[in-house]
Enzyme design. Structure first.
Site, PDB file in Angstrom:
ATOM      1  N   ASP A  48       0.835  -1.201   0.000  1.00  0.00           N
ATOM      2  CA  ASP A  48       0.000   0.000   0.000  1.00  0.00           C
ATOM      3  C   ASP A  48       0.869   1.251   0.000  1.00  0.00           C
ATOM      4  O   ASP A  48       1.651   1.474   0.924  1.00  0.00           O
ATOM      5  CB  ASP A  48      -0.897  -0.019   1.240  1.00  0.00           C
ATOM      6  CG  ASP A  48      -1.795   1.202   1.324  1.00  0.00           C
ATOM      7  OD1 ASP A  48      -2.970   1.103   0.918  1.00  0.00           O
ATOM      8  OD2 ASP A  48      -1.332   2.257   1.798  1.00  0.00           O
ATOM      9  N   TYR A  53       3.010   9.831  -0.319  1.00  0.00           N
ATOM     10  CA  TYR A  53       4.113   9.175   0.388  1.00  0.00           C
ATOM     11  C   TYR A  53       5.449   9.431  -0.306  1.00  0.00           C
ATOM     12  O   TYR A  53       6.505   9.150   0.273  1.00  0.00           O
ATOM     13  CB  TYR A  53       3.893   7.664   0.476  1.00  0.00           C
ATOM     14  CG  TYR A  53       2.675   7.215   1.237  1.00  0.00           C
ATOM     15  CD1 TYR A  53       1.874   8.112   1.940  1.00  0.00           C
ATOM     16  CD2 TYR A  53       2.302   5.877   1.244  1.00  0.00           C
ATOM     17  CE1 TYR A  53       0.747   7.687   2.621  1.00  0.00           C
ATOM     18  CE2 TYR A  53       1.171   5.436   1.928  1.00  0.00           C
ATOM     19  CZ  TYR A  53       0.395   6.351   2.606  1.00  0.00           C
ATOM     20  OH  TYR A  53      -0.713   5.915   3.270  1.00  0.00           O
ATOM     21  N   LYS A  82      -2.913   5.907  -4.174  1.00  0.00           N
ATOM     22  CA  LYS A  82      -3.970   6.857  -3.853  1.00  0.00           C
ATOM     23  C   LYS A  82      -3.739   8.212  -4.518  1.00  0.00           C
ATOM     24  O   LYS A  82      -2.593   8.650  -4.673  1.00  0.00           O
ATOM     25  CB  LYS A  82      -4.060   7.058  -2.342  1.00  0.00           C
ATOM     26  CG  LYS A  82      -4.104   5.766  -1.536  1.00  0.00           C
ATOM     27  CD  LYS A  82      -4.088   6.038  -0.042  1.00  0.00           C
ATOM     28  CE  LYS A  82      -3.819   4.769   0.744  1.00  0.00           C
ATOM     29  NZ  LYS A  82      -2.385   4.406   0.734  1.00  0.00           N
ATOM     30  N   HIS A 114      -7.574   9.711  -1.714  1.00  0.00           N
ATOM     31  CA  HIS A 114      -6.911   9.625  -0.417  1.00  0.00           C
ATOM     32  C   HIS A 114      -7.702  10.264   0.725  1.00  0.00           C
ATOM     33  O   HIS A 114      -7.654   9.801   1.859  1.00  0.00           O
ATOM     34  CB  HIS A 114      -5.522  10.258  -0.498  1.00  0.00           C
ATOM     35  CG  HIS A 114      -4.571   9.754   0.538  1.00  0.00           C
ATOM     36  ND1 HIS A 114      -3.218   9.690   0.351  1.00  0.00           N
ATOM     37  CD2 HIS A 114      -4.762   9.261   1.779  1.00  0.00           C
ATOM     38  CE1 HIS A 114      -2.627   9.189   1.428  1.00  0.00           C
ATOM     39  NE2 HIS A 114      -3.553   8.934   2.314  1.00  0.00           N
TER      40      HIS A 114
END
Length: 288
Positions: A48, A53, A82, A114
């Site tokens: 994930d 990120y 996301k 997200h």
């Protein structure tokens, strides 16, 4: 964890593993390679990530290089990413393509919006809702082309989820939200069950706050497991997928060892009884 029994059936007809490796705050190619290698060796088949990120490139590279080492093919793993809040609305189509490009994948197994808000907008701005609708249309388009095998949402409340369900052509396959014994999300889980949306947990340890909770410590001591394993098992035993994150190889292995023990009903009830509506992550309730 690669056992089909250790997965959930999505409304798309595909299966998603009950345990995935969360990669929030996992940065740097060397650390990512080591962590992904340890996860694959431990049986993880779900990874994930997210645009925010800032590790999609490295996650994609690690998977491409390490799958052959473990005798695996692309079809053997499940990858989630996301759409970032800065890309809600008109920017969504380009951002969807960027995630595909950065991961270096022909398709993404699950792609989520997200969060319900848009970066730069006030939470009460009605444009948040308009942008969510536009973002969902973009996800539906990528889904129709087979680029996103399943689509879903993250950090949505009951109101946000009902909104997308009322207007979508393709219903969300997954809702990923904060979930742990202090935040059991009863109403949201009931809506997901009613509408065939898989309820998926993140922040299963309460951002670490639950690791020192006396009730959780007591359960862990009683069954001879780590506190993290108990908290993760509590969710998995309810059929709820989890996304533990760690860059420590031994902890990655430990966090995945959830299918060789079972919590008693008494212990399950003891943990559920900790519910107090406590959030440790984003609170989306005020987003218009």
């Amino acid at each position: 964890m690669s056992d089909p029994q250790h997965s959930v059936l999505l409304n798309t007809g595909s299966r998603m593993p009950l345990v995935g490796l969360g990669t929030y705050e996992l940065r740097g190619l060397e650390d990512i390679m080591l962590t992904v290698d340890a996860a694959l060796a431990a049986g993880y088949r779900h990874f994930d990530t997210a645009a925010v990120y800032s590790n999609e490139v490295e996650i994609g590279q690690a998977l491409r290089e390490l799958l052959p080492k473990h005798g695996l093919l692309r079809a053997d793993i499940f990858v989630t990413s996301k759409l970032g809040p800065r890309d809600q609305g008109p920017m969504a189509p380009a951002a969807c393509q960027q995630s595909l490009d950065q991961l270096g994948l022909e398709y993404i197994d699950l792609f989520l919006v997200h969060e319900p808000g848009t970066e730069g907008l006030r939470v009460e701005d009605p444009q948040n809702s308009a942008n969510r609708a536009q973002s969902w249309t973009a996800l539906e388009e990528f889904h129709s082309r087979g680029k996103f095998r399943a689509i879903g949402v993250s950090n949505y409340t009951v109101r946000h989820l009902e909104e997308v369900l009322a207007s979508c052509k393709v219903p969300p396959a997954v809702l990923q939200v904060e979930f742990h014994p202090r935040l059991v999300q009863t109403e949201l889980r009931a809506l997901c069950a009613q509408r065939g949306v898989c309820f998926e947990a993140f922040s299963s340890l309460g951002s670490g706050a639950l690791l020192s909770d006396p009730a959780v410590l007591e359960v862990a001591k009683g069954c001879g497991r780590t506190v993290a394993q108990v908290l993760l098992r509590w969710a998995v035993q309810q059929g709820i997928p989890v996304l533990p994150k760690s860059c420590n190889a031994s902890r990655v292995r430990e966090n995945g060892q959830l299918f060789d023990f079972e919590l008693s009903q008494e212990d399950m009830d003891k943990l559920t009884g900790l519910d107090c509506g406590q959030r440790y992550d984003l609170d989306p309730t005020s987003v218009a």
